[in-house]
Design a protein around this motif. Sequence first.
Motif, PDB file in Angstrom:
ATOM      1  N   LYS A 135     -12.317 -76.793  42.483  1.00 23.57           N
ATOM      2  CA  LYS A 135     -13.026 -76.307  41.299  1.00 23.57           C
ATOM      3  C   LYS A 135     -12.482 -74.957  40.843  1.00 23.57           C
ATOM      4  CE  LYS A 135     -17.389 -77.211  40.692  1.00 23.57           C
ATOM      5  NZ  LYS A 135     -18.856 -77.315  40.843  1.00 23.57           N
ATOM      6  N   GLU A 136     -12.065 -74.137  41.783  1.00 24.67           N
ATOM      7  CA  GLU A 136     -11.477 -72.856  41.415  1.00 24.67           C
ATOM      8  C   GLU A 136     -10.117 -73.062  40.742  1.00 24.67           C
ATOM      9  OE1 GLU A 136     -10.897 -68.839  40.824  1.00 24.67           O
ATOM     10  OE2 GLU A 136     -12.719 -69.996  41.258  1.00 24.67           O
ATOM     11  N   GLN A 137      -9.306 -73.983  41.250  1.00 27.34           N
ATOM     12  CA  GLN A 137      -8.019 -74.274  40.620  1.00 27.34           C
ATOM     13  C   GLN A 137      -8.220 -74.870  39.234  1.00 27.34           C
ATOM     14  OE1 GLN A 137      -6.702 -76.530  44.155  1.00 27.34           O
ATOM     15  NE2 GLN A 137      -4.799 -75.376  44.039  1.00 27.34           N
ATOM     16  N   TYR A 138      -9.226 -75.710  39.105  1.00 33.17           N
ATOM     17  CA  TYR A 138      -9.542 -76.289  37.796  1.00 33.17           C
ATOM     18  C   TYR A 138      -9.963 -75.190  36.821  1.00 33.17           C
ATOM     19  CZ  TYR A 138     -12.035 -79.236  34.395  1.00 33.17           C
ATOM     20  OH  TYR A 138     -12.480 -79.842  33.247  1.00 33.17           O
ATOM     21  N   ARG A 139     -10.785 -74.268  37.297  1.00 37.35           N
ATOM     22  CA  ARG A 139     -11.245 -73.167  36.439  1.00 37.35           C
ATOM     23  C   ARG A 139     -10.076 -72.318  35.954  1.00 37.35           C
ATOM     24  NH1 ARG A 139     -12.341 -67.979  36.545  1.00 37.35           N
ATOM     25  NH2 ARG A 139     -11.584 -67.749  38.683  1.00 37.35           N
ATOM     26  N   ARG A 140      -9.074 -72.162  36.791  1.00 40.93           N
ATOM     27  CA  ARG A 140      -7.903 -71.364  36.432  1.00 40.93           C
ATOM     28  C   ARG A 140      -6.894 -72.137  35.581  1.00 40.93           C
ATOM     29  NH1 ARG A 140      -6.499 -68.655  42.340  1.00 40.93           N
ATOM     30  NH2 ARG A 140      -8.331 -67.261  42.464  1.00 40.93           N
ATOM     31  N   GLY A 141      -7.174 -73.402  35.305  1.00 39.03           N
ATOM     32  CA  GLY A 141      -6.246 -74.204  34.517  1.00 39.03           C
ATOM     33  C   GLY A 141      -5.095 -74.762  35.320  1.00 39.03           C
ATOM     34  N   GLN A 142      -5.237 -74.814  36.650  1.00 38.72           N
ATOM     35  CA  GLN A 142      -4.159 -75.294  37.510  1.00 38.72           C
ATOM     36  C   GLN A 142      -4.286 -76.773  37.836  1.00 38.72           C
ATOM     37  OE1 GLN A 142      -4.675 -72.599  40.799  1.00 38.72           O
ATOM     38  NE2 GLN A 142      -3.564 -70.931  39.804  1.00 38.72           N
ATOM     39  N   HIS A 264      -7.328 -79.017  28.141  1.00 33.44           N
ATOM     40  CA  HIS A 264      -6.082 -78.349  27.798  1.00 33.44           C
ATOM     41  C   HIS A 264      -4.907 -79.249  28.185  1.00 33.44           C
ATOM     42  CE1 HIS A 264      -6.545 -77.358  32.126  1.00 33.44           C
ATOM     43  NE2 HIS A 264      -5.240 -77.534  32.135  1.00 33.44           N
TER      44      HIS A 264
END
Length: 284
Positions: A135-142, A264
Motif C-alpha cells: 500500500k505504501e508503494q502504491y501510494r508513492r506511485g510505484q 496514473h
Amino acid sequence: MPRNLDITSLRSFVTVAESGGVTRAAGLLHLTQSAVSMQLKRLEESLDTRLLERAGRGVGLTAAGEQLLSHARRLLEINDDIYRRMTSEDLEGELTLGVPHDIVYPAIPEVLRRFAADYPRMKVQLLSSFTRALKEQYRRGQADVILTTESACDPGGETLATRRLVWVGAPDGSAWRARPLRLAFERNCIFRSGVQRRLDEAGIGWEMAVDSDASRSIDATVSADLAVSARIEGTEATYLEQIDHGRTLPELREIQVNMYVADHGQGPAAEALAEMIRNAYAAV
C-alpha cells in the motif's frame, strides 16, 4: 437465411451460468439486473427455447442451456481473441502488480499467463510483499495494481473476496496442542497481532517460535511441526494443512482480499489486468 447470435446476450448467458444468478452476473458485467434479464430473454426468443430455470435463490441450466454453454464459451473466446488482437497493438509498456505472497496462489499465475498471451507487448513486474508495504508503494506511485489482505477496504479499492482466516500446521501435526501455543508469523504480517489478541481473549498462552521476515523460514518452522500459523482459507501450501482443533483454538476473523488500481500511467492495460484478476476471483 442464416441467423446471427448476439454476442452481448451470449456473454450475459455465460456469466449468469457461471456465477449462478442474475444479480451476481449483473455486477460482474457492470450492467443492471433488468438489462441482463432482457438480454437473456432476447437470446431465448431468438433460439425459441428455454435456457435457464430458477433453482432456489439462483438459476440452473435446462438441457438446452447446458448444450449451449460450451458452444457459447468458445464463441466468446474467439470473439475476445479477435478483438484483443485487432485493438491491443498500442498496449505496450510495463505494469507493476503487487500481491501479498500468501495469495499469489492459486489465481495469479494463471492471470499472468493469460495477460502475457493476450498482450504480448506488455511486461508485468510482480512485487510480492506484505500488505502494508504494497500500500505504501502504491501510494508513492510505484505500483499500478495491488492486491491486499485487510479487515476493511479503503476508499478507491474494491473487495474481490471475503475469506476466513484459519489455523494451519504440519500435516498430522500436534504443535497446536502445546501450551503455551508456539506461533510462527513474519514480523510484518498483518494477521499476527489479531491472532495474538484472539488467543489472549481466549486465555490461551502463546510464544513466538521464530523471529523472521522470511516466509520460507515461517513455513519451514510450521511444516516441521514446531509451531502453528494462520492463512486465508484456500491459500495454504500443500505441505501445510488446516488444523482440525475441535474448537480448542479460537475462531479467527474474516479477511477481505482487496484490489486497488492506480489512475496514473498504464490506464487501459492496468484495467485489462484488473479485469482478469476480477474474473479469476469470481470463478473461485
